[in-house]
Design a protein around this motif. Structure first.
Motif, short mmCIF file in Angstrom:
data_model
loop_
_atom_site.label_atom_id
_atom_site.label_comp_id
_atom_site.label_asym_id
_atom_site.label_seq_id
_atom_site.Cartn_x
_atom_site.Cartn_y
_atom_site.Cartn_z
N THR A 62 4.80 -16.05 4.70
CA THR A 62 4.73 -16.73 3.41
C THR A 62 4.87 -15.76 2.25
O THR A 62 5.55 -16.05 1.26
CB THR A 62 3.40 -17.50 3.28
OG1 THR A 62 3.26 -18.38 4.40
CG2 THR A 62 3.37 -18.32 1.99
N TRP A 63 4.22 -14.61 2.37
CA TRP A 63 4.29 -13.56 1.35
C TRP A 63 4.89 -12.33 2.03
O TRP A 63 4.18 -11.51 2.62
CB TRP A 63 2.89 -13.26 0.80
CG TRP A 63 2.23 -14.45 0.17
CD1 TRP A 63 2.36 -14.87 -1.12
CD2 TRP A 63 1.32 -15.37 0.79
NE1 TRP A 63 1.60 -15.99 -1.35
CE2 TRP A 63 0.95 -16.34 -0.18
CE3 TRP A 63 0.79 -15.49 2.08
CZ2 TRP A 63 0.08 -17.39 0.08
CZ3 TRP A 63 -0.07 -16.54 2.35
CH2 TRP A 63 -0.42 -17.47 1.36
N GLY A 64 6.20 -12.22 1.95
CA GLY A 64 6.92 -11.22 2.74
C GLY A 64 6.59 -9.78 2.42
O GLY A 64 6.71 -8.91 3.27
N HIS A 65 6.18 -9.52 1.18
CA HIS A 65 5.85 -8.15 0.80
C HIS A 65 4.58 -8.12 -0.03
O HIS A 65 4.46 -8.83 -1.03
CB HIS A 65 6.97 -7.50 -0.01
CG HIS A 65 6.61 -6.12 -0.50
ND1 HIS A 65 6.77 -5.00 0.28
CD2 HIS A 65 6.06 -5.69 -1.67
CE1 HIS A 65 6.35 -3.94 -0.39
NE2 HIS A 65 5.92 -4.33 -1.57
N CYS A 66 3.65 -7.29 0.39
CA CYS A 66 2.45 -6.98 -0.40
C CYS A 66 2.17 -5.50 -0.20
O CYS A 66 2.33 -4.97 0.90
CB CYS A 66 1.24 -7.79 0.08
SG CYS A 66 1.35 -9.56 -0.20
N SER A 67 1.72 -4.84 -1.23
CA SER A 67 1.42 -3.41 -1.14
C SER A 67 0.38 -3.13 -0.07
O SER A 67 0.43 -2.10 0.62
CB SER A 67 0.92 -2.90 -2.49
OG SER A 67 1.83 -3.20 -3.53
N ILE A 68 -0.56 -4.05 0.10
CA ILE A 68 -1.66 -3.84 1.04
C ILE A 68 -1.19 -3.77 2.49
O ILE A 68 -1.86 -3.17 3.34
CB ILE A 68 -2.73 -4.96 0.88
CG1 ILE A 68 -4.05 -4.53 1.51
CG2 ILE A 68 -2.22 -6.28 1.45
CD1 ILE A 68 -5.19 -5.49 1.22
N TYR A 69 -0.01 -4.34 2.78
CA TYR A 69 0.50 -4.28 4.15
C TYR A 69 0.72 -2.83 4.60
O TYR A 69 0.64 -2.53 5.79
CB TYR A 69 1.84 -5.02 4.26
CG TYR A 69 1.77 -6.51 4.05
CD1 TYR A 69 0.59 -7.23 4.22
CD2 TYR A 69 2.92 -7.22 3.70
CE1 TYR A 69 0.55 -8.60 4.03
CE2 TYR A 69 2.89 -8.60 3.51
CZ TYR A 69 1.71 -9.28 3.67
OH TYR A 69 1.68 -10.64 3.48
N ASN A 70 1.04 -1.96 3.66
CA ASN A 70 1.40 -0.58 3.99
C ASN A 70 0.25 0.40 3.80
O ASN A 70 0.46 1.61 3.81
CB ASN A 70 2.59 -0.14 3.13
CG ASN A 70 3.80 -1.04 3.33
OD1 ASN A 70 4.14 -1.38 4.45
ND2 ASN A 70 4.45 -1.42 2.24
N LYS A 71 -0.95 -0.12 3.62
CA LYS A 71 -2.12 0.74 3.42
C LYS A 71 -3.02 0.72 4.66
O LYS A 71 -2.99 -0.22 5.46
CB LYS A 71 -2.92 0.26 2.20
CG LYS A 71 -2.16 0.36 0.88
CD LYS A 71 -3.01 -0.16 -0.26
CE LYS A 71 -2.27 -0.06 -1.59
NZ LYS A 71 -3.08 -0.59 -2.71
N ARG A 72 -3.82 1.76 4.79
CA ARG A 72 -4.81 1.79 5.87
C ARG A 72 -5.91 0.79 5.54
O ARG A 72 -6.50 0.82 4.45
CB ARG A 72 -5.40 3.19 6.01
CG ARG A 72 -6.46 3.30 7.10
CD ARG A 72 -6.96 4.72 7.25
NE ARG A 72 -5.89 5.60 7.72
CZ ARG A 72 -6.05 6.90 7.91
NH1 ARG A 72 -7.22 7.48 7.64
NH2 ARG A 72 -5.04 7.64 8.35
N HIS A 73 -6.18 -0.10 6.46
CA HIS A 73 -7.15 -1.16 6.20
C HIS A 73 -8.58 -0.66 6.41
O HIS A 73 -8.86 0.05 7.39
CB HIS A 73 -6.87 -2.36 7.11
CG HIS A 73 -5.52 -2.96 6.88
ND1 HIS A 73 -4.80 -3.58 7.87
CD2 HIS A 73 -4.75 -3.02 5.77
CE1 HIS A 73 -3.65 -4.00 7.40
NE2 HIS A 73 -3.59 -3.68 6.12
N PRO A 74 -9.49 -1.03 5.54
CA PRO A 74 -10.89 -0.60 5.66
C PRO A 74 -11.58 -1.32 6.82
O PRO A 74 -11.09 -2.35 7.31
CB PRO A 74 -11.49 -1.00 4.32
CG PRO A 74 -10.66 -2.17 3.88
CD PRO A 74 -9.27 -1.87 4.35
N PRO A 75 -12.71 -0.81 7.27
CA PRO A 75 -13.48 -1.50 8.32
C PRO A 75 -13.82 -2.93 7.89
O PRO A 75 -14.17 -3.17 6.74
CB PRO A 75 -14.74 -0.64 8.46
CG PRO A 75 -14.33 0.71 7.96
CD PRO A 75 -13.34 0.47 6.87
N GLY A 76 -13.70 -3.84 8.81
CA GLY A 76 -14.01 -5.23 8.51
C GLY A 76 -12.86 -6.00 7.88
O GLY A 76 -13.03 -7.16 7.50
#
Length: 209
Positions: A5-19
């Motif tokens: 639905t949202w093909g690009h978001c900056s957060i996709y390319n970041k290391r995700h925090p715990p949880g």
């Protein structure tokens, strides 16, 4: 599901925090889109404040280009004010080897044309004309097209689209009239090419729907 639905978001390319939860991200993307469709500037601020988007024109443009849930009227208002985002959004289009009316239709599917002629429409057509020529250097050279010539042709295509589609216009513009009128403004464009432009609008329909 988020990416569909949202093909690009900056957060996709970041290391995700715990949880981190994609379910929670989906809910935030949905809420942000609803916020955008009420007030586009608040919507973008929502995405920025939650780290979903980076605060750069290029990232915002990529998000808009790859998202189909944004209200086009609100998007038009946003782009009219954020010309830096508009510039980056235009460069995301690839018009290589596309016939001019088809490229213009694709452009207006992503960046909707205003309902009335004015400065914003002129800006859109100017940016499209330069991008079309940049994507087709060989074609534009062989046909003798320049950004100024493409600009003239785009306006001719829009006016022809209105003429042929409007039920209020009884005497429709003929192919001969279109060729004559267009070549007055763009004299170095071949008659055959202008004729093909007319045929496309006649058979396929409006360029700015």
């Amino acid at each position: 599901l988020c990416r569909s639905t949202w093909g690009h978001c900056s957060i996709y390319n970041k290391r995700h925090p715990p949880g981190f939860s994609y379910r929670e991200l989906y809910m935030r993307l949905d809420e942000g889109s609803l916020t955008f469709n009420a007030n586009p500037h608040w919507g973008i601020e929502y995405f920025l404040s939650r780290g979903i988007l980076d605060d750069s024109a290029k990232e915002i443009a990529k998000f808009i280009f790859c998202t189909r849930t944004l209200n086009w009227k609100k998007l038009r208002l946003y782009l009219d004010r954020r010309r830096d985002v508009l510039d980056d959004l235009v460069t995301l289009h690839n018009f290589s080897n596309q016939f001019l009316p088809n490229a213009l239709r694709e452009f207006f599917r992503h960046i909707h044309a205003p309902e009335e002629r004015g400065e914003y429409l002129e800006t859109l057509i100017t940016k499209f004309s330069h991008r079309f020529c940049a994507c087709n250097p060989v074609l534009t050279r062989d046909l003798g097209l320049s950004p100024d010539a493409v600009y003239v042709l785009c306006y001719s295509l829009i006016l022809l689209s209105i003429d042929l589609a409007s039920p209020h216009v009884k005497n429709k513009m003929s192919k001969r009239e279109f060729i004559r009128n267009t070549r007055r403004a763009a004299q170095n464009i071949s008659e055959d090419f202008v004729g093909h432009l007319y045929d496309n609008i006649y058979l396929v329909g409006h360029v700015a729907v």
